[in-house]
Design an enzyme around this catalytic site. Structure first.
Site, mmCIF file in Angstrom:
data_model
loop_
_atom_site.group_PDB
_atom_site.id
_atom_site.type_symbol
_atom_site.label_atom_id
_atom_site.label_comp_id
_atom_site.label_asym_id
_atom_site.label_seq_id
_atom_site.Cartn_x
_atom_site.Cartn_y
_atom_site.Cartn_z
ATOM 1 N N SER A 1 4.725 7.459 2.316
ATOM 2 C CA SER A 1 3.589 8.396 2.363
ATOM 3 C C SER A 1 2.433 7.804 3.155
ATOM 4 O O SER A 1 1.618 8.534 3.713
ATOM 5 C CB SER A 1 3.134 8.770 0.944
ATOM 6 O OG SER A 1 2.956 7.618 0.153
ATOM 7 N N ASP B 1 7.650 5.627 -0.577
ATOM 8 C CA ASP B 1 8.176 6.868 0.009
ATOM 9 C C ASP B 1 7.629 7.111 1.409
ATOM 10 O O ASP B 1 7.694 8.228 1.917
ATOM 11 C CB ASP B 1 7.819 8.064 -0.897
ATOM 12 C CG ASP B 1 6.326 8.329 -0.921
ATOM 13 O OD1 ASP B 1 5.548 7.433 -0.500
ATOM 14 O OD2 ASP B 1 5.918 9.430 -1.334
ATOM 15 N N ASP C 1 -5.085 -21.469 3.432
ATOM 16 C CA ASP C 1 -5.485 -22.572 4.300
ATOM 17 C C ASP C 1 -5.119 -22.191 5.750
ATOM 18 O O ASP C 1 -3.963 -21.856 6.011
ATOM 19 C CB ASP C 1 -4.690 -23.808 3.840
ATOM 20 C CG ASP C 1 -4.956 -25.019 4.698
ATOM 21 O OD1 ASP C 1 -5.533 -24.878 5.781
ATOM 22 O OD2 ASP C 1 -4.565 -26.111 4.269
ATOM 23 N N PRO D 1 -5.937 -1.467 -5.807
ATOM 24 C CA PRO D 1 -6.979 -2.236 -6.479
ATOM 25 C C PRO D 1 -8.006 -2.803 -5.504
ATOM 26 O O PRO D 1 -7.662 -3.182 -4.382
ATOM 27 C CB PRO D 1 -6.207 -3.362 -7.167
ATOM 28 C CG PRO D 1 -4.818 -3.324 -6.672
ATOM 29 C CD PRO D 1 -4.597 -2.092 -5.878
ATOM 30 N N ASP E 1 4.545 -19.462 2.338
ATOM 31 C CA ASP E 1 4.795 -20.670 1.538
ATOM 32 C C ASP E 1 3.855 -20.687 0.339
ATOM 33 O O ASP E 1 3.050 -19.770 0.178
ATOM 34 C CB ASP E 1 4.632 -21.939 2.400
ATOM 35 C CG ASP E 1 3.201 -22.101 2.900
ATOM 36 O OD1 ASP E 1 2.301 -21.366 2.438
ATOM 37 O OD2 ASP E 1 2.969 -22.967 3.754
ATOM 38 N N SER F 1 -1.876 -22.962 7.368
ATOM 39 C CA SER F 1 -0.642 -22.417 6.796
ATOM 40 C C SER F 1 -0.675 -20.894 6.740
ATOM 41 O O SER F 1 0.229 -20.257 6.195
ATOM 42 C CB SER F 1 -0.480 -23.017 5.390
ATOM 43 O OG SER F 1 0.274 -22.218 4.569
ATOM 44 N N THR G 1 -0.594 -15.430 1.150
ATOM 45 C CA THR G 1 -0.245 -16.655 1.871
ATOM 46 C C THR G 1 -0.329 -16.451 3.381
ATOM 47 O O THR G 1 -0.463 -17.400 4.152
ATOM 48 C CB THR G 1 1.183 -17.129 1.503
ATOM 49 O OG1 THR G 1 1.523 -18.262 2.305
ATOM 50 C CG2 THR G 1 2.242 -16.077 1.763
ATOM 51 N N HIS H 1 0.822 -1.227 0.000
ATOM 52 C CA HIS H 1 0.000 0.000 0.000
ATOM 53 C C HIS H 1 0.851 1.270 0.000
ATOM 54 O O HIS H 1 0.382 2.320 -0.410
ATOM 55 C CB HIS H 1 -0.969 -0.008 1.194
ATOM 56 C CG HIS H 1 -2.129 -0.940 0.997
ATOM 57 N ND1 HIS H 1 -3.350 -0.749 1.583
ATOM 58 C CD2 HIS H 1 -2.244 -2.068 0.258
ATOM 59 C CE1 HIS H 1 -4.180 -1.738 1.210
ATOM 60 N NE2 HIS H 1 -3.517 -2.552 0.421
ATOM 61 N N ASP H 2 2.078 1.177 0.474
ATOM 62 C CA ASP H 2 2.965 2.341 0.360
ATOM 63 C C ASP H 2 3.487 2.459 -1.076
ATOM 64 O O ASP H 2 3.365 3.509 -1.711
ATOM 65 C CB ASP H 2 4.136 2.237 1.343
ATOM 66 C CG ASP H 2 4.985 3.508 1.314
ATOM 67 O OD1 ASP H 2 4.391 4.611 1.182
ATOM 68 O OD2 ASP H 2 6.220 3.420 1.397
HETATM 69 C C1 HEM Z 1 -4.661 -6.837 -7.054
HETATM 70 C C2 HEM Z 1 -3.961 -6.716 -5.952
HETATM 71 C C3 HEM Z 1 -4.494 -6.879 -4.551
HETATM 72 C C4 HEM Z 1 -5.766 -6.785 -4.079
HETATM 73 C C5 HEM Z 1 -7.031 -6.466 -4.844
HETATM 74 C C6 HEM Z 1 -5.699 -7.037 -2.655
HETATM 75 C C7 HEM Z 1 -6.789 -7.003 -1.802
HETATM 76 C C8 HEM Z 1 -6.761 -7.316 -0.473
HETATM 77 C C9 HEM Z 1 -7.896 -7.325 0.409
HETATM 78 C C10 HEM Z 1 -9.323 -6.932 0.027
HETATM 79 C C11 HEM Z 1 -7.489 -7.738 1.626
HETATM 80 C C12 HEM Z 1 -8.339 -7.885 2.883
HETATM 81 C C13 HEM Z 1 -8.327 -6.603 3.668
HETATM 82 C C14 HEM Z 1 -9.316 -6.580 4.799
HETATM 83 O O1 HEM Z 1 -10.175 -7.435 4.919
HETATM 84 O O2 HEM Z 1 -9.218 -5.661 5.600
HETATM 85 C C15 HEM Z 1 -6.073 -7.987 1.530
HETATM 86 C C16 HEM Z 1 -5.298 -8.418 2.560
HETATM 87 C C17 HEM Z 1 -3.942 -8.589 2.465
HETATM 88 N N1 HEM Z 1 -3.137 -8.262 1.385
HETATM 89 FE FE1 HEM Z 1 -3.786 -7.845 -0.467
HETATM 90 N N2 HEM Z 1 -4.411 -7.285 -2.310
HETATM 91 C C18 HEM Z 1 -3.638 -7.198 -3.430
HETATM 92 C C19 HEM Z 1 -2.276 -7.349 -3.503
HETATM 93 C C20 HEM Z 1 -1.473 -7.551 -2.423
HETATM 94 C C21 HEM Z 1 -0.032 -7.539 -2.462
HETATM 95 C C22 HEM Z 1 0.791 -7.240 -3.711
HETATM 96 C C23 HEM Z 1 0.396 -7.808 -1.207
HETATM 97 C C24 HEM Z 1 1.807 -7.893 -0.681
HETATM 98 C C25 HEM Z 1 2.837 -8.278 -1.358
HETATM 99 C C26 HEM Z 1 -0.755 -8.021 -0.376
HETATM 100 C C27 HEM Z 1 -0.740 -8.364 0.929
HETATM 101 C C28 HEM Z 1 -1.859 -8.563 1.714
HETATM 102 C C29 HEM Z 1 -1.813 -9.133 3.048
HETATM 103 C C30 HEM Z 1 -0.574 -9.665 3.751
HETATM 104 C C31 HEM Z 1 -3.117 -9.136 3.529
HETATM 105 C C32 HEM Z 1 -3.587 -9.615 4.899
HETATM 106 C C33 HEM Z 1 -3.573 -8.438 5.864
HETATM 107 C C34 HEM Z 1 -3.898 -8.807 7.301
HETATM 108 O O3 HEM Z 1 -3.996 -9.969 7.656
HETATM 109 O O4 HEM Z 1 -3.996 -7.871 8.099
HETATM 110 N N3 HEM Z 1 -1.879 -7.827 -1.147
HETATM 111 N N4 HEM Z 1 -5.648 -7.717 0.246
#
Ligand code: HEM
Length: 323
Positions: free
Chosen positions: A76, A74, A243, A159, A251, A246, A190, A66-67
């Site tokens: 932000s 940066d 899962d 996104p 992984d 995990s 994961t 998100h940064d």
């Molecule tokens: C098209 C790209 C992506 C979309 C649409 C997306 C969307 C989301 C959404 C909707 C959540 C759940 C947030 C919530 O319920 O509050 C989430 C969680 C998460 N996203 Fe993504 N994400 C994307 C890419 C990424 C990328 C590139 C990463 C890191 C390399 C990432 C890491 C995470 C992590 C680790 C969580 C879990 C956060 C937690 O447990 O607090 N995401 N994402």
């Protein structure tokens, strides 16, 4: 003789440009903080937090994404204020800012005004990934902190989970990241969770059809409906993105889940179905080491998006405020 002079001029111009823009470097802080090892200070604090709270891995991965996707890497996202990035809805559930504050306080004590908040996010994420079962990787440092943080930029750049694969490919390409980088980076899912409210329509009323998403594995659908996400209420119930056995581990099991049609977010599941990405998902599901190695490489690329270096931006004294 003339061309020799011209070459010197070109070199001079290039080195002046480099002084302004600089470049990310391995070991950037070596010798810049007396005899102290900046990266070791960061690692120590991340380790301490990880052993008390493994959720920090998900928090940092999401924070880096998100940064970096909003005005580049940066820091932000860290600025406080009435309409800064952290106030935008996609960032409501981002956490871990207190860990960054703690690291910043420690590095300021060691050498004031040297280590950027933007680098802290990148190095801390690297440390967290390694602690959670990933491979340790080298990060290039030397980022500087941005001066601008606007909620609208987060809304425009981050996104939504309903984004299609072609749209997501475009979004990542606009940041200099390939389709494989995108599939690998979504492998960040994961670890971590979402909430029932985010996926309720997939379970009960997919795109207004009154029916569940037909791509969802039927047994898994029943499980989600009965335990995690009832039709009425339970909006804040936790749903693991991988899962559950995990979901604290970095992984490749996330990709295996996708191949069984057990993806939680619509974009995750779509990766295994779209012709542009499904082969990459199959490969990553079959090769645990390939995922670990390439995930790191993709994180390094993400960490280089639109960085400020050299004399651009500033080194904030407090990550929550401009100097
Ligand atoms: C098209 C790209 C992506 C979309 C649409 C997306 C969307 C989301 C959404 C909707 C959540 C759940 C947030 C919530 O319920 O509050 C989430 C969680 C998460 N996203 Fe993504 N994400 C994307 C890419 C990424 C990328 C590139 C990463 C890191 C390399 C990432 C890491 C995470 C992590 C680790 C969580 C879990 C956060 C937690 O447990 O607090 N995401 N994402």
């Amino acid at each position: 003789m003339k061309s020799y002079g011209a070459a010197i001029l070109v070199l001079l111009v290039l080195s002046l440009a480099a002084a302004g823009h600089g470049a990310l470097q391995y070991g950037f802080y070596k010798g810049k903080c007396g005899t102290k090892d900046v990266e070791a200070i960061i690692t120590g604090i991340v380790r301490q937090r990880f052993f008390g709270d493994t959720k920090i891995v998900a928090a940092l991965l999401r924070m880096q994404f998100h940064d970096c996707f909003v005005r580049g890497c940066d820091a932000s996202i860290l600025l406080d204020g009435p309409s800064t990035e952290k106030t935008a809805p996609p960032n409501f559930s981002v956490f871990g800012y207190d860990l960054i504050d703690k690291i910043k306080a420690a590095v300021e004590l060691a050498c004031p005004g040297v280590v950027s908040c933007a680098d802290i996010i990148i190095a801390a994420t690297r440390d967290a990934v390694a602690l959670a079962g990933g491979l340790r990787y080298q990060v290039q440092l030397g980022r500087r902190d941005g001066l601008i943080s606007q909620a609208g930029d987060s809304l425009r750049n981050l996104p939504a989970p309903t984004i299609t694969v072609p749209q997501s490919i475009q979004t990542f390409r606009a940041k200099g990241l390939s389709t494989s980088d995108m599939v690998l980076l979504l492998g960040g899912h994961t670890v971590g969770i979402t909430r029932c409210s985010v996926i309720k329509d997939r379970l009960y009323n997919f795109r207004g059809t009154g029916k569940p998403d037909p791509t969802l594995n039927p047994n898994f659908l029943q499980l989600l409906r009965s335990f995690a996400c009832p039709k009425i209420g339970g909006d804040n119930n936790m749903v693991f993105l991988d899962d559950p056995s995990s979901s604290l581990k970095v992984d490749n099991s996330f990709y295996k889940q996708l191949l069984q049609n057990k993806g939680i977010l619509p974009i995750d599941q779509a990766l295994a179905l779209d012709p542009a990405t499904k082969r990459i998902v199959q490969q990553l599901a079959a090769n645990p080491t390939q995922f670990l190695t390439q995930f790191n490489q993709a994180l390094v690329k993400l960490g280089a998006v639109q960085v400020l270096t050299g004399t651009q931006g500033q080194i904030r004294k407090n990550c929550r405020r401009r100097n």
